[in-house]
Design a protein around this motif. Structure first.
Motif, mmCIF file in Angstrom:
data_model
loop_
_atom_site.group_PDB
_atom_site.id
_atom_site.type_symbol
_atom_site.label_atom_id
_atom_site.label_comp_id
_atom_site.label_asym_id
_atom_site.label_seq_id
_atom_site.Cartn_x
_atom_site.Cartn_y
_atom_site.Cartn_z
ATOM 1 N N LYS A 186 -13.206 -25.894 -2.928
ATOM 2 C CA LYS A 186 -14.016 -26.961 -1.861
ATOM 3 C C LYS A 186 -13.104 -25.671 -0.692
ATOM 4 O O LYS A 186 -14.145 -25.748 0.549
ATOM 5 N N THR A 187 -12.239 -25.399 -0.598
ATOM 6 C CA THR A 187 -11.866 -24.727 0.294
ATOM 7 C C THR A 187 -11.534 -22.861 0.764
ATOM 8 O O THR A 187 -11.718 -22.290 1.113
ATOM 9 N N GLU A 233 -7.657 -28.461 6.364
ATOM 10 C CA GLU A 233 -8.055 -28.504 4.870
ATOM 11 C C GLU A 233 -7.439 -28.805 3.907
ATOM 12 O O GLU A 233 -7.002 -29.873 3.289
ATOM 13 N N CYS A 242 -7.131 -23.366 9.946
ATOM 14 C CA CYS A 242 -7.816 -24.220 9.883
ATOM 15 C C CYS A 242 -8.111 -24.978 8.000
ATOM 16 O O CYS A 242 -7.814 -25.507 8.065
ATOM 17 N N GLN A 243 -8.003 -23.625 7.301
ATOM 18 C CA GLN A 243 -8.034 -23.613 5.731
ATOM 19 C C GLN A 243 -6.599 -24.772 5.557
ATOM 20 O O GLN A 243 -6.986 -25.629 4.573
ATOM 21 N N ARG A 252 -4.955 -32.192 4.088
ATOM 22 C CA ARG A 252 -6.173 -33.285 3.706
ATOM 23 C C ARG A 252 -5.861 -33.409 2.772
ATOM 24 O O ARG A 252 -6.004 -34.877 1.359
ATOM 25 N N LEU A 253 -6.445 -32.524 1.460
ATOM 26 C CA LEU A 253 -6.805 -32.942 0.294
ATOM 27 C C LEU A 253 -5.618 -33.344 -0.574
ATOM 28 O O LEU A 253 -6.131 -34.182 -1.501
#
Length: 108
Positions: free
Chosen positions: A63-64, A46, A42-43, A49-50
């Protein structure tokens, strides 16, 4: 051994392809993966995506909680990989757009 590895991967992919809902995916992946493995996947999603949104490594790390090594690995996959992240993100985006259109048409 390679044939066995290939067959195991094919079984895994076939199992994933049978899942129809987010709840089915949640149940399957929570059963098959350790919590840490699922969190790592999941990390990475993300982080990808970023990265696509052009965030800096430092901002993504903040952020992550991902290490810069993980961010770099994901970035290499985005640039030189098989296109899996892009395929998944495009399909999610398309699904969200279709759902938004459907909601708008129901409200008219």
């Amino acid at each position: 051994m390679k044939d066995d590895d290939c067959k195991r991967k094919e079984l895994f992919y076939d199992c994933v392809l049978t899942l129809k809902t987010q709840e089915e995916c949640r149940v399957f992946f929570e059963d098959i993966l350790a919590r840490q493995e699922l969190n790592a996947i999941c990390q990475r999603m993300e982080v990808a995506r970023l990265l696509k949104l052009k965030y800096t490594y430092n901002t993504i790390a903040e952020k992550t909680g991902a290490s810069t090594a993980t961010i770099s690995r994901v970035n290499r996959s985005l640039i030189y990989g098989e296109g899996g992240y892009e395929l998944a993100f495009e399909r999610v985006e398309r699904k969200q757009e279709e759902e938004t259109k459907k909601e708008k048409s129901q409200n008219e």
